[in-house]
Design an enzyme around this catalytic site. Sequence first.
Site, short mmCIF file in Angstrom:
data_model
loop_
_atom_site.label_atom_id
_atom_site.label_comp_id
_atom_site.label_asym_id
_atom_site.label_seq_id
_atom_site.Cartn_x
_atom_site.Cartn_y
_atom_site.Cartn_z
N GLN A 5 -22.26 -26.18 -3.84
CA GLN A 5 -21.55 -26.95 -2.80
C GLN A 5 -21.60 -28.44 -3.12
O GLN A 5 -20.61 -29.16 -2.93
CB GLN A 5 -22.16 -26.69 -1.42
CG GLN A 5 -22.01 -25.26 -0.93
CD GLN A 5 -20.56 -24.86 -0.71
OE1 GLN A 5 -19.70 -25.67 -0.36
NE2 GLN A 5 -20.26 -23.59 -0.94
N LYS A 51 -15.11 -24.14 -7.19
CA LYS A 51 -15.34 -24.91 -5.95
C LYS A 51 -15.11 -26.41 -6.18
O LYS A 51 -15.23 -27.20 -5.26
CB LYS A 51 -16.77 -24.68 -5.44
CG LYS A 51 -17.02 -23.26 -4.94
CD LYS A 51 -18.36 -23.18 -4.25
CE LYS A 51 -18.93 -21.78 -4.21
NZ LYS A 51 -18.37 -20.93 -3.18
N HIS A 104 -28.19 -19.40 -0.68
CA HIS A 104 -27.13 -18.40 -0.87
C HIS A 104 -27.77 -17.20 -1.59
O HIS A 104 -28.71 -17.37 -2.36
CB HIS A 104 -26.06 -19.05 -1.76
CG HIS A 104 -24.81 -18.27 -1.92
ND1 HIS A 104 -24.71 -17.21 -2.79
CD2 HIS A 104 -23.59 -18.40 -1.35
CE1 HIS A 104 -23.48 -16.74 -2.76
NE2 HIS A 104 -22.77 -17.43 -1.88
N ASP A 132 -29.22 -25.55 -7.14
CA ASP A 132 -27.95 -24.86 -6.97
C ASP A 132 -26.98 -25.89 -6.39
O ASP A 132 -27.03 -26.23 -5.21
CB ASP A 132 -28.14 -23.67 -6.01
CG ASP A 132 -26.81 -23.02 -5.66
OD1 ASP A 132 -25.77 -23.44 -6.18
OD2 ASP A 132 -26.82 -22.08 -4.85
N CYS A 166 -23.00 -15.11 2.70
CA CYS A 166 -24.02 -14.80 1.68
C CYS A 166 -25.35 -15.49 1.97
O CYS A 166 -26.05 -15.93 1.05
CB CYS A 166 -23.54 -15.15 0.27
SG CYS A 166 -22.07 -14.26 -0.20
C1 LIG Z 1 -24.65 -22.61 -2.17
C2 LIG Z 1 -23.97 -21.60 -3.02
N1 LIG Z 1 -24.62 -21.10 -4.08
C3 LIG Z 1 -24.07 -20.20 -4.91
C4 LIG Z 1 -22.79 -19.74 -4.69
C5 LIG Z 1 -22.23 -18.73 -5.64
O1 LIG Z 1 -21.10 -19.22 -6.28
P1 LIG Z 1 -20.26 -18.26 -7.25
O2 LIG Z 1 -19.87 -17.08 -6.43
O3 LIG Z 1 -19.11 -19.09 -7.65
O4 LIG Z 1 -21.15 -17.90 -8.37
C6 LIG Z 1 -22.07 -20.20 -3.59
C7 LIG Z 1 -20.72 -19.68 -3.30
O5 LIG Z 1 -20.30 -19.58 -2.17
C8 LIG Z 1 -22.67 -21.17 -2.74
O6 LIG Z 1 -22.03 -21.66 -1.68
#
Ligand SMILES: Cc1ncc(COP(=O)(O)O)c(C=O)c1O
Length: 409
Positions: free
Chosen positions: A203, A226, A122, A200, A366
């Site tokens: 998910q 999430k 992401h 990270d 993203c």
């Molecule tokens: C794999 C992954 N990493 C990071 C994020 C970023 O999350 P946040 O916008 O809540 O910081 C997301 C959000 O869609 C994600 O799916």
Amino acid sequence: MTYDVSSIRRQFPILQKKIGNNPLCYLDSAATSQKPQCVIDAVVDFYMTKNANVNRGVHALSEEATVAHDAARETVRKFIGAKHAYEIIFTKNATEAINLVARSFGDTLKSGDRIALSILEHHSNMVPWMQLADTRGIGLDWLPMTDDGYIDVEATDVILKKGATKLVAISGLSNVLGTLQPIEKIIDIAHKNGALVLIDASQLAAHEVIDVQKLDCDFLAFSAHKTYGPTGIGVLFGKAEILKKIPPFLGGGDMIQTVTTQGFTPAELPRKFEAGTVAAADAAGLAAALNWMEAAGMKAIKQHEASLITHALSSLQKINGLQILGPTDPKKRIGCISFSIEGIHPHDLTDVIGKEGVCLRAGHHCTQPLHALLQIPASTRLSVAAYNTVEDIDWCILSLQKAISLLRK
Ligand SMILES: Cc1ncc(COP(=O)(O)O)c(C=O)c1O
């Protein structure tokens, strides 16, 4: 005990909502999940009965607020199996947690050091490292992906054996392909070659039991929103010995021990990394959300979601011209399915079905480098959570079929 999805659904007030005459069919939980009543109640209860600034007063209310905040930290510690509560840092979201590591751990790096990240990350787990590379002369290595959507372990081994990598930053579960990444193997390779690992878990946290001690990851990040919790709060786990060594991220109130005109000394963990007034009501909501997931049963939720993904995969594959991104074996997928349809833009598609109450996500999610690799500008993503039903999937498929006929005319 059988999984009672009706009783789960009754706990989510928003699922009563109608879009026009249609029931809400929410299949976008990978973007953000809906919130059960107990989470909403926990946030409201904090404001109604405990609201005060955490850590800043000795009056009764401030003490109650601080106790609630500490309890929330302890709930997160248990949820991810951390050894100490002070290894849990509350942030704004996963993005801020990753930025914290990029800035604070990044400060300890020197020109020529390298960070490895995968092509399927992401943007939240890419851009902070690019910023670090720009400002400090750090090199980036891109871990390639296998044809079926996994970070290539052998290629990772080759890159890390060169010995310059100081940190590997990878997602535990792809937010596009739904592939559970081989993080245990990569952590092992990284440690053998002297690199730390950040997972990270944005998910991952909603779908899989996480045990940071068993995994032996050095950092792990996720967002509350999430995992059925509120927006505005996220978590960074870091091993105590590392968090103690790296400098603070943001400066301000609460993160200091002393301040003189000559400078400051940072507070002990975890406050060293929590500058300013904390999101205490949201922390209470996050704790309620994690407790809710555990009460519903992580294993039961996972099995339920797997049956929905199996059903959705086989139904989507029957649609003419639809191409699934990533593996078509349901056993290789968790949480989401992204797809493209020949001749139809995902935004047009989701706009048409959105009017029928069906919420899917369209765009690059993203992950522009992943979409560039797949040679498509955008895709449509269906994602499931504990409250979805087979009827949601069937209604979505029917709406997709109608929209495709309309858009192909
Ligand atoms: C794999 C992954 N990493 C990071 C994020 C970023 O999350 P946040 O916008 O809540 O910081 C997301 C959000 O869609 C994600 O799916």
